[in-house]
Scaffold this motif. Sequence first.
Motif, PDB file in Angstrom:
ATOM      1  N   GLY A 120      69.259  28.527  10.437  1.00 16.87           N
ATOM      2  CA  GLY A 120      70.060  29.286  10.604  1.00 16.87           C
ATOM      3  C   GLY A 120      70.123  28.138  12.062  1.00 16.87           C
ATOM      4  O   GLY A 120      71.229  27.202  13.225  1.00 16.87           O
ATOM      5  N   THR A 140      73.945  32.611   9.118  1.00 16.70           N
ATOM      6  CA  THR A 140      72.626  32.982   8.307  1.00 16.70           C
ATOM      7  C   THR A 140      72.379  33.831   7.544  1.00 16.70           C
ATOM      8  O   THR A 140      71.795  34.026   6.916  1.00 16.70           O
ATOM      9  N   THR A 212      69.339  33.139  15.873  1.00 18.09           N
ATOM     10  CA  THR A 212      70.546  32.417  15.778  1.00 18.09           C
ATOM     11  C   THR A 212      71.853  33.215  16.590  1.00 18.09           C
ATOM     12  O   THR A 212      72.698  32.487  17.308  1.00 18.09           O
TER      13      THR A 212
END
Lengths: 287, 256
Positions: A120, A140, A212
């Motif tokens: 991600g 993600t 992420t």
Amino acid sequence: MLNAKLTNKLATVMFWAIGFGILSILAWFLWHILSAGLPHISWNFLTRKPEEMIAGGGIGPQLFNSFYILFLSLLFSIPFGIGAGIWLAEYARKNWFTDLVRLATEMLASVPSIVFGLFGLLVFVTTLHLGYSIIGGALTLSLLNLPVLVRVTEETLRAVPDSYREASLALGATKWQTIRKVLLPSALPGLVTGVTLVAGRALGESAILIFTAGVSVSRFAPDLNLFASGETLSVHLWYVRSEGLVPDATQIAEGTAALLVLVVLILNLLIALPSRLYQRKMAGKSS
Amino acid sequence: MTTIATQDKIRVQNLNLFYGENQALYDIDLSMQAGSITAFIGPSGCGKSTLLRTLNRMNDLIASVKITGEVLVDNQNIYAPDTDVVSLRKRVGMVFQRPNPFPMSIYDNIAYGPRIHGIKRKRDLDEIVEKSLKQAALWEEVKDRLNKSAMGLSGGQQQRLCIARLLAVDPDVLLMDEPTSALDPISTLKVEELTQELKSRYSIIIVTHNMQQAARISDTTAFFLNGVMVEHGETDKLFTNPGDQRTEDYITGRFG
Ligand SMILES: Nc1ncnc2c1ncn2[C@@H]1O[C@H](COP(=O)(O)OP(=O)(O)OP(=O)(O)O)[C@@H](O)[C@H]1O
Ligand SMILES: [Mg+2]
């Protein structure tokens, strides 16, 4: 047969003991987390923004972000996960390609989440320039959950007796009508269990989100901006415990842990109870 | 379209069926007329259910099945590539050997077929549900619990529910695989009476292990043995004066 009777007794005792053992571990764990954390949970704690330097910060934005990211990740993963599961169970022919898809799904389901996190980071955060963002985290997370949903959907659909398929098709239903009106409703309890599992995992996930969604929150909350960075409760727990500079880091961590446990419990009850009731009704057990 | 009075409703021609390597039906030739009842009899495993399931293409669901030959329904070969299987199954309905109600309410079970075929108005559905349940001799027992799950019914009630569910889609042909094997004598009698009432409008094929039943209700009877149709003829004649020694052995119980 004295011997069979004796082993039967032993087995009974053993399984009761195992059952009690598990229960007491669970009770001990819950007591430990909740007794340490609950005293720190207050209205201020639940709604205020975190502090960087001084004591008395809350976890309001993190609480909101946890649910926001959970919601978005389910929004992405449920349609695709269930869709792929339906395809595997009802449409896919038995051939090498299907087997390959199934194998890939199983492998993906056991990839460590931190690997998804790295993916991600590379794809959403860097290449697609999303930055540390709620959307990057949610996407993600849905990748992490997708294989599980696919497998759960396929397995629950396979567990639906063929006689239901036959009955529906023999009445002149199309395949899609059969899936929509008979198979999915019968599979619903299993699907709900799967979604609960996945939701619990998403709420608890930290490795992926550190990479992420980031470890900071917007200055104002709730912030619906998909591109804002969005630290969640689990990530916050890790953050205050490892990097936090606030003097009450321990208390915040304990409160956050207890809150996470509560949230997961409530979520389970909220999703599982209606499904149980529905299941009982359809099995003809309700009075 | 020409309609000849004696036109066959169903005609099976030179049908062979294989489950993988194993052949289950051999060179079946059989025809039946509209408005008649045909009984399939024969020992367990001789292929009665298998043949029945070829008539509405339920065997399509089993990947290993291979079929050669033709089955004509209203003079259309239902194994022709352009066949609309969905509309075929609406015309040729089936009651299965084991009752298979959906895990839904009694009402929803019966309304399932009409709903998927586009009937939406509550009043129409109510009417169909009541009529079908009455036809299947189940109405009195369930009229106060239509919203309860069908899974809570007894096996015999479930089977009549499945019959009602089938009648609700109003097919032309009813394929009934031992519809009374799970019923008590009174319900059995009701189902038998039902077949008599229905036969003017429907063509019925009924599989049964009960030879008195076959004799009571059917116009023609077909006897099967090991995947071969030994004999098919008028029921009266087949039971009193069978043309084949094997049929005679079977119906007199001197079989096997
Ligand atoms: N799905 C299947 N796969 C493989 N073989 C099958 C399958 N279904 C039936 N058979 C075989 O085909 C033969 C005919 O079976 P079928 O069910 O048509 O018999 P039947 O006459 O209906 O018997 P019964 O009176 O016991 O219902 C049997 O040898 C059976 O083992
Ligand atoms: Mg059978």
